[in-house]
Scaffold this motif. Structure first.
Motif, short mmCIF file in Angstrom:
data_model
loop_
_atom_site.label_atom_id
_atom_site.label_comp_id
_atom_site.label_asym_id
_atom_site.label_seq_id
_atom_site.Cartn_x
_atom_site.Cartn_y
_atom_site.Cartn_z
N ARG A 164 0.84 -1.21 0.00
CA ARG A 164 0.00 0.00 0.00
C ARG A 164 0.87 1.26 0.00
NH1 ARG A 164 -5.47 0.55 1.25
NH2 ARG A 164 -6.09 2.68 1.83
N LEU A 165 1.91 1.26 0.82
CA LEU A 165 2.75 2.45 0.91
C LEU A 165 3.61 2.64 -0.33
CD1 LEU A 165 3.56 2.33 4.68
CD2 LEU A 165 2.45 4.21 3.47
N PHE A 207 2.15 7.38 -6.12
CA PHE A 207 1.08 8.35 -6.38
C PHE A 207 1.54 9.77 -6.05
CE2 PHE A 207 -2.33 10.81 -4.26
CZ PHE A 207 -3.16 11.03 -5.36
N LEU A 208 2.19 9.94 -4.91
CA LEU A 208 2.66 11.27 -4.52
C LEU A 208 3.71 11.79 -5.50
CD1 LEU A 208 2.81 10.65 -0.68
CD2 LEU A 208 1.34 12.32 -1.82
N ALA A 209 4.65 10.92 -5.89
CA ALA A 209 5.66 11.34 -6.87
C ALA A 209 5.00 11.73 -8.19
CB ALA A 209 6.66 10.20 -7.08
N LEU A 220 -11.01 11.11 1.23
CA LEU A 220 -11.56 10.88 -0.10
C LEU A 220 -10.52 10.20 -0.99
CD1 LEU A 220 -13.79 13.25 -2.18
CD2 LEU A 220 -11.83 12.16 -3.24
N ILE A 221 -9.27 10.65 -0.92
CA ILE A 221 -8.21 10.04 -1.71
C ILE A 221 -7.98 8.60 -1.27
CG2 ILE A 221 -5.78 10.24 -2.40
CD1 ILE A 221 -7.66 12.43 -3.52
N TYR A 222 -8.18 8.32 0.01
CA TYR A 222 -8.08 6.95 0.54
C TYR A 222 -8.88 5.97 -0.31
CZ TYR A 222 -10.43 3.32 3.40
OH TYR A 222 -11.02 2.16 3.85
N ALA A 223 -10.04 6.40 -0.77
CA ALA A 223 -10.92 5.51 -1.52
C ALA A 223 -10.29 5.03 -2.83
CB ALA A 223 -12.25 6.21 -1.81
N TYR A 224 -9.30 5.77 -3.34
CA TYR A 224 -8.68 5.43 -4.61
C TYR A 224 -7.42 4.58 -4.48
CZ TYR A 224 -11.67 9.15 -6.52
OH TYR A 224 -12.74 9.93 -6.89
N VAL A 225 -7.00 4.24 -3.25
CA VAL A 225 -5.75 3.50 -3.09
C VAL A 225 -5.77 2.14 -3.80
CG1 VAL A 225 -4.12 2.50 -1.45
CG2 VAL A 225 -5.11 4.75 -1.00
N PRO A 226 -6.86 1.36 -3.76
CA PRO A 226 -6.85 0.11 -4.54
C PRO A 226 -6.59 0.34 -6.03
CG PRO A 226 -8.66 0.10 -2.95
CD PRO A 226 -8.09 1.49 -2.94
N GLU A 227 -7.15 1.46 -6.58
CA GLU A 227 -6.87 1.78 -7.98
C GLU A 227 -5.39 2.16 -8.17
OE1 GLU A 227 -9.57 2.63 -6.42
OE2 GLU A 227 -11.30 2.22 -7.70
N TYR A 283 -0.16 1.46 -10.52
CA TYR A 283 1.29 1.57 -10.42
C TYR A 283 2.00 0.22 -10.28
CZ TYR A 283 0.47 6.55 -9.59
OH TYR A 283 0.08 7.87 -9.71
N LEU A 284 1.38 -0.74 -9.62
CA LEU A 284 2.04 -2.01 -9.32
C LEU A 284 1.49 -3.18 -10.12
CD1 LEU A 284 2.22 -1.72 -5.40
CD2 LEU A 284 3.91 -0.98 -7.09
N GLY A 285 0.33 -3.00 -10.76
CA GLY A 285 -0.27 -4.10 -11.51
C GLY A 285 -0.71 -5.24 -10.62
#
Length: 479
Positions: free
Chosen positions: A96-97, A103-105, A324-331, A336-338
């Motif tokens: 996750r991290l 995402f941040l980069a 709200l951004i939390y909701a997009y972490v699975p995406e 990014y990682l496939g």
């Protein structure tokens, strides 16, 4: 001891059903039975006095001298997690991290994920954590989140889920460490005959992570930047600085010259390489963020951009803290990682989406509604427990500012036996493991288990009457 204990509906981590302990818990239950409830209560009171002597307090609010100092309530019945469960959680946290860092980069760089429409641009740039001043910046090692505390819960079926990401200045690790110290001193018999993964080396791992952020020198000078003694987490700031053997400083102790940061000392100016900051972005540098800040250091961001100092965590990480951004972490993980997320999110409705908003407004009495930038249990509606007037108030708030709210099902959080009014009672818990990321990644064995000590409450936050437990990673199977 557990004769009158009745697990609540949902998932109890000690008992699979009434009088049916989970396999890993049998040795602990035997030890607790030998101790007895009366002795447990006596030692519990002594543990509270010990924590008070150690100074393990927090300020109930940030109201300065009027803030109420109190001991973080400590519960003596440990929470056990099997090593096999823990190995999976470790993998999920690191995954996750890694995705959040990418995402941040990206959002402060090329913004591919926004251009491809995977995460709506408006949801990012409207976040209170968005810092356009960081556009084009690349932090040391390319890492943004160096010290993270992700909140995990177990639902009614025992499935682990991520409830929240804490990426700016995650707190609580001092209590995580002190809980173990108190347990060993006050309840040594509970450790007899079982192997519990040690946690004492967290400060050394933290210091090593911070030193790795300054690859330009073999002997980096690290300091911990605190807002001062009236901050709610000051005990933790001073505790961690002492444990790492580094200096605890306030903004007035630092000065920027020639794109470098210096520490004022009796012997003159000392060069600072790494700042473990425990103040929010807004207060870091009055020349860049809030001009009225007296907590930060003028010129700090200029030195940071010049690559002459490292800051942990990197300014700008707060955009990924946004609920709200939390909701997009699975995406993000897929993009990014496939990969698919190893630990799933809690199902989440975004009130900024018309269909989600309509559903939320029609089911407010069933849902938990959260303000996206609030913390500590504030700005939250627990629909099943809320009076009609509070539900109507939140409906108006959602209509007025839909981007500011998300909603989630009211989870039946797992329970662990806890002392409540001198008796054992099933109390809801969550878990905050700590993840350190420098040149590599390291996850604390266990983490801070927060417990809702008010009977029937789902709110574990210390500011809302919650407490904490020691968390044991053990070798036995979970059931």
């Amino acid at each position: 001891m557990f004769t009158d204990y009745r697990p609540s509906r949902g998932y109890d981590e000690y008992f699979s059903a009434f009088d049916e302990p989970r396999g890993a818990l049998r040795p602990l239950l035997t030890s607790l039975g030998q101790l007895g409830l009366e002795e447990l209560n006596r030692n519990h009171a002594a543990a509270g006095n010990l924590l008070k002597r150690l100074g393990a307090t927090f300020r109930l609010n940030d109201s300065g001298e009027r803030g109420l100092e109190r001991i973080l309530p400590f519960d003596p019945l440990p929470r056990l997690i099997s090593s096999s469960d823990w190995q999976r959680l470790e993998r999920g946290l690191i995954q996750r991290l890694e995705a959040i860092d990418l995402f941040l980069a990206d959002v402060y760089g090329e913004q591919r994920i926004l251009n491809d429409g995977v995460v709506p641009r408006e949801d990012v740039v409207s976040s209170q954590g968005w810092r356009p001043q960081l556009m084009g910046f690349k932090p040391p090692l390319g890492k943004w989140c160096h010290i993270s505390g992700l909140d995990l819960v177990r639902d009614g079926q025992g499935t682990w889920r991520v409830l929240e990401d804490n990426l700016r200045c995650p707190s609580g690790v001092a209590y995580f460490l002190e809980n173990r110290r108190v347990m060993k001193r006050m309840f040594p018999s509970l450790f007899a005959g079982r192997t519990v993964q040690p946690i004492d080396d967290y400060p050394s791992h933290l210091l090593q992570t911070l030193r790795e952020l300054a690859p330009w020198t073999e002997t980096p000078k690290v300091v911990l930047l605190t807002p001062g003694v009236y901050n709610s987490a000051y005990f933790e700031h001073s505790y961690l600085a002492q444990q790492m053997g580094i200096q605890l400083v306030e903004g007035r102790d630092l000065v920027c010259q020639d794109d470098r940061v210096w520490l004022r000392s009796t012997g003159g100016l000392e060069l600072v390489d790494v700042i473990y900051r425990r103040i929010d972005d807004d207060f870091l540098d009055p020349a860049v963020f809030r001009s009225d800040s007296v907590l930060g250091v003028r010129g700090l961001m200029e030195a940071y951009r010049a690559g002459r100092v490292a800051i942990a965590n990197a300014p700008g990480t707060g955009v990924a803290d946004d609920k709200l951004i939390y909701a997009y972490v699975p995406e993000m993980i897929r993009y990014y990682l496939g990969q698919e997320a190893i630990i799933e999110n809690v199902p989440t409705y975004l009130c900024s989406r018309p269909d989600d908003q309509a559903y939320v407004l029609a089911h407010l009495n069933e849902l938990v509604v959260k303000a996206v930038a609030e913390a500590g249990g504030y700005g939250m509606l627990i629909g099943p427990h809320a009076p009609p007037e509070e539900i109507a108030e939140f409906a108006d708030k959602i209509r007025a500012n839909p981007r500011n709210y998300i909603a989630q099902p009211t989870l039946e959080l797992s329970t662990v036996p806890s002392l409540s009014e001198g008796e054992l009672f099933p109390c809801h818990v969550d878990l905050r493991p700590y993840v350190l990321r420098g040149k590599g990644s390291w996850v604390s064995p266990g983490g801070l288990t927060r417990v809702a000590l008010r009977r029937g409450s789902l709110v574990v936050n210390s500011s809302q009457g919650g407490g904490c437990k020691d968390t044991w990673i053990v070798g036995e199977p979970s059931c």
